[in-house]
Write a protein that holds these residues in place. Structure first.
Motif, short mmCIF file in Angstrom:
data_model
loop_
_atom_site.label_atom_id
_atom_site.label_comp_id
_atom_site.label_asym_id
_atom_site.label_seq_id
_atom_site.Cartn_x
_atom_site.Cartn_y
_atom_site.Cartn_z
N ASN A 15 0.90 -1.07 -0.06
CA ASN A 15 -0.04 -0.05 -0.12
C ASN A 15 0.80 1.18 0.00
N SER A 16 0.35 2.49 -0.11
CA SER A 16 0.96 3.83 -0.17
C SER A 16 2.02 3.74 0.98
N ILE A 17 1.67 3.41 2.40
CA ILE A 17 2.53 3.43 3.42
C ILE A 17 3.82 2.73 3.19
N THR A 18 3.56 1.42 2.89
CA THR A 18 4.85 0.52 2.76
C THR A 18 5.45 1.05 1.56
N GLU A 19 5.15 1.75 0.60
CA GLU A 19 6.08 2.26 -0.47
C GLU A 19 6.57 3.64 -0.16
N ARG A 20 6.19 4.28 0.83
CA ARG A 20 6.86 5.27 1.47
C ARG A 20 7.89 4.76 2.39
N ARG A 21 7.73 3.85 3.05
CA ARG A 21 8.83 3.17 3.85
C ARG A 21 9.86 2.76 3.10
N VAL A 22 9.79 2.21 1.73
CA VAL A 22 10.73 1.75 0.88
C VAL A 22 11.61 2.85 0.51
N SER A 40 13.51 -7.08 3.93
CA SER A 40 12.87 -6.43 5.16
C SER A 40 11.51 -6.08 5.16
N THR A 41 10.92 -5.77 3.78
CA THR A 41 9.63 -5.36 3.69
C THR A 41 8.73 -6.66 3.86
N SER A 42 9.27 -7.82 3.35
CA SER A 42 8.57 -9.17 3.58
C SER A 42 8.44 -9.52 4.85
N ASN A 43 9.43 -9.32 5.76
CA ASN A 43 9.14 -9.49 7.14
C ASN A 43 8.37 -8.59 7.74
N THR A 44 8.27 -7.41 7.42
CA THR A 44 7.29 -6.35 8.18
C THR A 44 5.75 -6.69 7.60
N GLY A 46 4.71 -9.60 6.32
CA GLY A 46 4.18 -11.04 6.48
C GLY A 46 3.84 -11.76 4.94
N ARG A 47 4.22 -11.07 3.97
CA ARG A 47 3.82 -11.50 2.62
C ARG A 47 4.96 -11.39 1.90
N SER A 48 5.47 -12.22 0.73
CA SER A 48 6.59 -12.29 0.02
C SER A 48 6.47 -10.95 -0.88
N VAL A 49 7.60 -10.05 -0.81
CA VAL A 49 7.63 -9.15 -1.79
C VAL A 49 9.04 -9.06 -2.63
N SER A 50 8.91 -9.03 -4.06
CA SER A 50 9.99 -9.51 -4.94
C SER A 50 10.91 -8.18 -4.85
N ALA A 51 11.92 -8.29 -5.29
CA ALA A 51 12.89 -7.36 -5.65
C ALA A 51 12.45 -6.36 -6.74
N GLU A 52 11.84 -6.96 -7.76
CA GLU A 52 11.39 -6.10 -8.89
C GLU A 52 10.29 -5.36 -8.34
N THR A 53 9.37 -5.65 -7.57
CA THR A 53 8.25 -4.91 -7.07
C THR A 53 8.96 -3.61 -6.20
N VAL A 54 10.20 -3.75 -5.63
CA VAL A 54 10.71 -2.57 -4.90
C VAL A 54 11.34 -1.71 -5.99
N ARG A 55 11.86 -2.19 -7.05
CA ARG A 55 12.57 -1.51 -8.13
C ARG A 55 11.29 -0.67 -8.68
N ARG A 56 10.23 -1.33 -8.98
CA ARG A 56 9.34 -0.60 -9.75
C ARG A 56 8.65 0.65 -9.06
N VAL A 57 8.66 0.30 -7.56
CA VAL A 57 8.14 1.54 -6.38
C VAL A 57 9.14 2.51 -6.63
#
Length: 85
Positions: A15-22, A40-44, A46-57
């Motif tokens: 969500n937008s809060i998690t994107e701002r945290r990244v 670190s985002t996956s740990n917070t 509780g769902r798996s987040v791929s590195a490509e999703t982080v790059r997209r954000v």
């Protein structure tokens, strides 16, 4: 006649809060890698987040996969300090 198709499609993982945290993590440490942020985002979340999703954000926020070069210290004070040595 067209119907209202709201809510169709895949739900967003972050969500937008998690994107701002990244984005905040990158502001603190610009050299951190996308897989480390994803872990670190996956740990917070509780769902798996791929590195490509982080790059997209990060690309959406205006960040690229490059780090600026360090410029040489060519000021007057620094050039005098170099001459003294």
């Amino acid at each position: 006649m067209l119907e209202n198709n709201e809510g169709r499609g895949r739900k967003k993982i972050m969500n937008s809060i998690t994107e701002r945290r990244v984005i905040h993590q990158v502001k603190i440490d610009p050299k951190i890698s996308a897989p480390k942020i994803a872990a670190s985002t996956s740990n917070t979340l509780g769902r798996s987040v791929s590195a490509e999703t982080v790059r997209r954000v990060l690309r959406k926020a205006g960040y690229n996969g490059r780090v600026a070069r360090k410029k040489p210290l060519n000021g007057k004070r620094n050039s005098q300090a170099i001459e003294i040595r």
